[in-house]
Design an enzyme around this catalytic site. Structure first.
Site, short mmCIF file in Angstrom:
data_model
loop_
_atom_site.label_atom_id
_atom_site.label_comp_id
_atom_site.label_asym_id
_atom_site.label_seq_id
_atom_site.Cartn_x
_atom_site.Cartn_y
_atom_site.Cartn_z
N CYS A 107 -2.13 1.83 7.96
CA CYS A 107 -1.30 0.93 7.18
C CYS A 107 -1.70 -0.54 7.30
CB CYS A 107 0.16 1.11 7.53
SG CYS A 107 0.60 0.64 9.18
N GLU A 121 0.83 -1.22 0.00
CA GLU A 121 0.00 0.00 0.00
C GLU A 121 0.85 1.26 0.00
OE1 GLU A 121 -3.16 -2.14 2.97
OE2 GLU A 121 -2.49 -0.12 3.43
N1 SAH Z 1 7.35 -0.39 11.21
C1 SAH Z 1 7.44 1.03 11.32
C2 SAH Z 1 6.67 1.80 10.27
C3 SAH Z 1 5.33 1.30 9.83
S1 SAH Z 1 3.92 1.60 10.80
C4 SAH Z 1 7.06 1.46 12.71
O1 SAH Z 1 6.67 0.63 13.50
O2 SAH Z 1 7.23 2.64 13.03
C5 SAH Z 1 3.67 3.34 10.80
C6 SAH Z 1 3.09 3.84 12.11
O3 SAH Z 1 1.70 3.48 12.24
C7 SAH Z 1 3.78 3.30 13.33
O4 SAH Z 1 3.93 4.32 14.29
C8 SAH Z 1 2.80 2.26 13.80
O5 SAH Z 1 3.01 1.90 15.14
C9 SAH Z 1 1.49 2.94 13.53
N2 SAH Z 1 0.30 2.08 13.52
C10 SAH Z 1 0.21 0.79 13.16
N3 SAH Z 1 -1.05 0.34 13.31
C11 SAH Z 1 -1.77 1.38 13.76
C12 SAH Z 1 -3.14 1.54 14.12
N4 SAH Z 1 -4.01 0.53 14.04
N5 SAH Z 1 -3.52 2.76 14.55
C13 SAH Z 1 -2.64 3.78 14.64
N6 SAH Z 1 -1.35 3.69 14.33
C14 SAH Z 1 -0.90 2.50 13.89
#
Ligand code: SAH
Length: 345
Positions: free
Chosen positions: A333, A93
């Site tokens: 994401c 995505e």
């Molecule tokens: N792996 C990396 C980047 C990808 S996720 C990381 O962990 O930072 C991008 C951001 O979205 C991260 O801060 C992650 O914790 C957050 N994220 C993932 N799922 C989420 C959700 N359901 N609601 C809000 N933020 C979320």
């Protein structure tokens, strides 16, 4: 033999190959320009190369493409979410967002993810593979072409853990910022990590100029380990030490991402613990109400995130509640890919 992925090659690597073919060096610069400035998708379009060379390139190399499998436009703002199909049939995505200074693109770095964060849709079906540098670049090219925009900022916050695909991500950044090619300043790039400490230190040493964001989500080891398995390997003390190291090496402040999950990480005790953790860092915390994922029970209203922000402010921590863009198109994401894969299954 598998064809080599020419869009992932640096100009130096390309020059070496071209010389080995007995071709003059300037041909490499011509090819590189077609790939990274004109962003063409077929060797036949490289009009200033002799036909024989074009044919030879086509035999030995491939130019990666992405195909738009789905495209969702938000009715609430200008956010557009793409589900891209890769050449092996996998999906990732990419989210295009408009902000004050232009267009920002959130790209994926892996197909799936190994990190196992409990609240995240990207991890539910597990990890499949790393993306190549070219597949990261193509998310930009394809989106710019489709939407008719020029992207001025990139965030590595899509599917995957960028520091778990370190080599390809570094290559992507090198190609993205190459003064002889795409010329994007890495000051316009943010990389978000769940906290792979040794790689954070390595990134600091590389002095790339990018902004590092750390997904914190919980201020205690017990709480964080329960939702983010990476914390068992690299606990908060080591994580915070790596953040201080990043700042001392680069002069760039780390930002902290905190998905507010009502009743789980937004109490007064959490605010106090978070203030303690960030003490002396002038840190900035980005709060976002957690996006509810079907398979999980976490939830939060915008009001809950604002309440937690006020709690933090009372403890002297600077925080903002991030705009939730494209919530009507599930811009969080991993949700779209996960859905596409479960429909296929
Ligand atoms: N792996 C990396 C980047 C990808 S996720 C990381 O962990 O930072 C991008 C951001 O979205 C991260 O801060 C992650 O914790 C957050 N994220 C993932 N799922 C989420 C959700 N359901 N609601 C809000 N933020 C979320």
């Amino acid at each position: 033999m598998e064809k080599r992925d020419i869009l992932s090659m640096t100009l130096d690597e390309l020059t070496m190959d071209i010389k080995e073919m007995g071709q003059p060096k300037y041909r490499a610069a011509q090819i590189y320009k077609w790939l990274h400035e004109k962003k063409i998708s077929d060797f036949s379009e490289m009009l200033d190369l002799p036909l024989a060379l074009r044919t030879k390139l086509d035999v030995e190399y491939c130019i990666k493409h992405l195909f738009i499998a789905r495209r969702l436009e938000s009715c609430m703002d200008n956010t557009v979410k793409y589900l891209y199909r890769l050449s092996d049939g996998q999906h990732v995505e990419t989210v295009l967002m408009s902000y004050r200074h232009g267009w920002r693109l959130c790209i994926s770095t892996q197909v799936g993810c190994k990190m196992g964060c409990q609240f995240c849709a990207s991890t539910i079906a597990g990890y499949v593979r790393n993306l190549t540098a070219s597949e990261m670049l193509r998310q930009i090219d394809e989106t710019e072409r489709d939407a008719g925009v020029t992207v001025s900022g990139i965030v590595l916050m899509g599917i995957g853990e960028p520091l778990d695909n370190f080599e390809n991500v570094m290559r992507f950044l090198e190609l993205l910022s190459d003064p002889q090619g795409r010329k994007m300043s890495l000051r316009h790039v943010t990389l978000s990590t769940c906290g792979i400490v040794p790689r954070m230190r390595e990134l600091a040493d590389k002095q790339t100029g990018l902004t590092l964001a750390v997904s914190l989500h919980n201020p205690t080891d017990a709480g964080r380990s329960a939702v983010m398995p990476v914390n068992r390997r690299y606990p908060l003390s080591e994580l915070m030490e790596a953040c201080r190291y990043y700042f001392s090496r680069t002069g760039r402040r780390v930002t902290f991402e905190y998905a507010v999950m009502q009743g789980e990480n937004d109490t007064e005790a959490d605010a106090r613990a978070l203030a303690g953790l960030l003490k002396g860092q002038q840190a900035h915390v980005n709060l976002i109400p957690v996006n509810s994922v079907k398979e999980r029970s976490y939830h939060a209203t915008r009001k809950a995130a604002q309440d937690f922000m006020e709690r933090l402010e009372r403890h002297g921590v600077h925080a903002t509640v991030r705009r939730t863009l494209g919530s009507d198109i599930e811009a969080a994401c991993g949700q779209l890919r996960h859905e596409a894969d479960s429909q296929q299954a």
